[in-house]
Design an enzyme around this catalytic site. Structure first.
Site, PDB file in Angstrom:
ATOM      1  N   LYS A  34      -2.182 -24.535  32.080  1.00 20.15           N
ATOM      2  CA  LYS A  34      -1.029 -24.863  32.921  1.00 20.15           C
ATOM      3  C   LYS A  34      -1.260 -26.157  33.712  1.00 20.15           C
ATOM      4  O   LYS A  34      -0.370 -27.003  33.809  1.00 20.15           O
ATOM      5  CB  LYS A  34      -0.768 -23.700  33.886  1.00 20.15           C
ATOM      6  CG  LYS A  34       0.531 -23.816  34.631  1.00 20.15           C
ATOM      7  CD  LYS A  34       0.751 -22.587  35.495  1.00 20.15           C
ATOM      8  CE  LYS A  34      -0.350 -22.479  36.532  1.00 20.15           C
ATOM      9  NZ  LYS A  34      -0.054 -21.481  37.578  1.00 20.15           N
ATOM     10  N   ARG A 109       7.141 -15.227  43.692  1.00 21.02           N
ATOM     11  CA  ARG A 109       6.384 -14.091  43.162  1.00 21.02           C
ATOM     12  C   ARG A 109       7.065 -12.763  43.409  1.00 21.02           C
ATOM     13  O   ARG A 109       6.561 -11.726  42.986  1.00 21.02           O
ATOM     14  CB  ARG A 109       4.985 -14.066  43.796  1.00 21.02           C
ATOM     15  CG  ARG A 109       4.087 -15.077  43.130  1.00 21.02           C
ATOM     16  CD  ARG A 109       2.763 -15.172  43.777  1.00 21.02           C
ATOM     17  NE  ARG A 109       1.943 -16.127  43.032  1.00 21.02           N
ATOM     18  CZ  ARG A 109       0.852 -16.675  43.515  1.00 21.02           C
ATOM     19  NH1 ARG A 109       0.436 -16.366  44.714  1.00 21.02           N
ATOM     20  NH2 ARG A 109       0.167 -17.526  42.795  1.00 21.02           N
ATOM     21  N   ARG A 148     -17.330 -21.113  26.296  1.00 22.45           N
ATOM     22  CA  ARG A 148     -17.469 -22.553  26.524  1.00 22.45           C
ATOM     23  C   ARG A 148     -18.684 -22.898  27.386  1.00 22.45           C
ATOM     24  O   ARG A 148     -19.079 -22.149  28.265  1.00 22.45           O
ATOM     25  CB  ARG A 148     -16.176 -23.133  27.132  1.00 22.45           C
ATOM     26  CG  ARG A 148     -15.831 -22.624  28.506  1.00 22.45           C
ATOM     27  CD  ARG A 148     -14.426 -23.088  28.900  1.00 22.45           C
ATOM     28  NE  ARG A 148     -14.098 -22.600  30.239  1.00 22.45           N
ATOM     29  CZ  ARG A 148     -12.903 -22.732  30.808  1.00 22.45           C
ATOM     30  NH1 ARG A 148     -11.918 -23.310  30.158  1.00 22.45           N
ATOM     31  NH2 ARG A 148     -12.696 -22.265  32.023  1.00 22.45           N
ATOM     32  N   ARG A 182     -20.337 -22.230  33.332  1.00 23.56           N
ATOM     33  CA  ARG A 182     -19.816 -21.916  34.664  1.00 23.56           C
ATOM     34  C   ARG A 182     -19.951 -20.421  34.924  1.00 23.56           C
ATOM     35  O   ARG A 182     -19.665 -19.597  34.051  1.00 23.56           O
ATOM     36  CB  ARG A 182     -18.340 -22.309  34.761  1.00 23.56           C
ATOM     37  CG  ARG A 182     -18.160 -23.803  34.944  1.00 23.56           C
ATOM     38  CD  ARG A 182     -16.722 -24.208  34.836  1.00 23.56           C
ATOM     39  NE  ARG A 182     -15.835 -23.273  35.551  1.00 23.56           N
ATOM     40  CZ  ARG A 182     -14.554 -23.498  35.740  1.00 23.56           C
ATOM     41  NH1 ARG A 182     -13.988 -24.592  35.273  1.00 23.56           N
ATOM     42  NH2 ARG A 182     -13.798 -22.621  36.380  1.00 23.56           N
ATOM     43  N   ARG A 193      -8.681 -12.102  36.508  1.00 25.92           N
ATOM     44  CA  ARG A 193      -7.682 -13.141  36.767  1.00 25.92           C
ATOM     45  C   ARG A 193      -6.403 -12.878  35.980  1.00 25.92           C
ATOM     46  O   ARG A 193      -5.300 -13.118  36.455  1.00 25.92           O
ATOM     47  CB  ARG A 193      -8.245 -14.525  36.405  1.00 25.92           C
ATOM     48  CG  ARG A 193      -9.159 -15.093  37.483  1.00 25.92           C
ATOM     49  CD  ARG A 193      -9.457 -16.549  37.198  1.00 25.92           C
ATOM     50  NE  ARG A 193     -10.836 -16.751  36.798  1.00 25.92           N
ATOM     51  CZ  ARG A 193     -11.244 -17.613  35.864  1.00 25.92           C
ATOM     52  NH1 ARG A 193     -10.376 -18.344  35.208  1.00 25.92           N
ATOM     53  NH2 ARG A 193     -12.511 -17.741  35.592  1.00 25.92           N
TER      54      ARG A 193
END
Ligand SMILES: [Zn+2]
Length: 237
Positions: A34, A109, A148, A182, A193
């Site tokens: 996004k 929201r 990743r 990460r 998430r």
């Protein structure tokens, strides 16, 4: 000459200008791309991204009366009220050039906020034309994010499945043998998430769907294809 007209004039481009006045909500879970797509819309079409988080931080740092109220609320640990967020959006809309389209991010929201946003936009002679959701397949997204890693020296990006170095354990770019991941690129964090994202969009998706302005784009496609799909929607193609 307004900002958008000047941009179009400078670029001698017609397609880059079409749809620029469109006001949209961009939806997508973390990792769906996004941020990248919003950046491109800002760069290519002169749109303005109004992210609730960014607006709150900017106002707080500006030290205005509203900013000081926001600071007090945040420091108390409470949630910033709908009324404050509405004032913030109102102020930001007032600052825009009439030709600039807006990308809303992180708002609305709730059903109540959907109505509030309609009112705010109408007060500034605007309306919400499209709600674009970057749809993802959760398992694929998890695989994409969890695999990743980057070169610890030069930052080149790699992936366990999709992009391994040509020589195992050696960076293609700089030859380093050290890589890093990460800490939040793990399955549990990604799934948490995703769940948060669903909880935040569940109240508003059906409303916009019922209005006929919701569009879904395959967020798992490569970045350029996603951009092309969004462009087609904004240009009414
Ligand atoms: Zn490297």
């Amino acid at each position: 000459m307004g900002i958008e007209e000047k941009r179009c004039f400078d670029r001698l481009s017609i397609t880059g200008c079409r749809g620029s006045r469109v006001n949209i909500i961009l939806l997508g879970p973390p990792g769906a791309g996004k941020g990248t797509q919003a950046e491109r819309l800002v760069a290519d079409r002169g749109m303005v991204q109004l992210s609730t988080g960014d607006m709150l931080r900017a106002e707080k740092n500006a030290g205005t009366d509203l900013g000081n109220r926001i600071k007090a609320v945040m420091e108390s640990g409470a949630l910033v009220s709908d009324e404050i967020v509405s004032s913030l959006i109102d102020e930001n809309l007032a600052r825009l050039d009439a030709g600039q389209g807006v990308i809303f991010d992180g708002y609305p929201r709730t059903a109540a906020q959907v109505e509030t946003l309609d009112g705010l936009l109408a007060a500034h002679g605007r309306k919400l034309e499209r709600v674009i959701e970057l749809a993802v397949d959760e398992d694929s997204l998890v695989a994409r994010i969890v695999g990743r890693y980057t070169c610890a020296r030069c930052g080149a990006g790699y992936h366990d499945t999709f992009r391994q170095p040509r020589v195992a354990g050696t960076c293609d770019v700089c030859g380093s043998h050290e890589f890093k991941r990460r800490a939040d690129d793990n399955e549990e964090t990604v799934r948490t998430r995703m769940a948060e994202y669903r909880a935040k969009t569940e109240p508003i998706i059906p409303i916009y769907d019922a209005r006929g302005i919701l569009r879904r784009v395959d967020g798992m496609a490569d970045i350029d294809r996603v951009s092309a799909a969004i462009a087609a929607i904004l240009d009414g193609r």
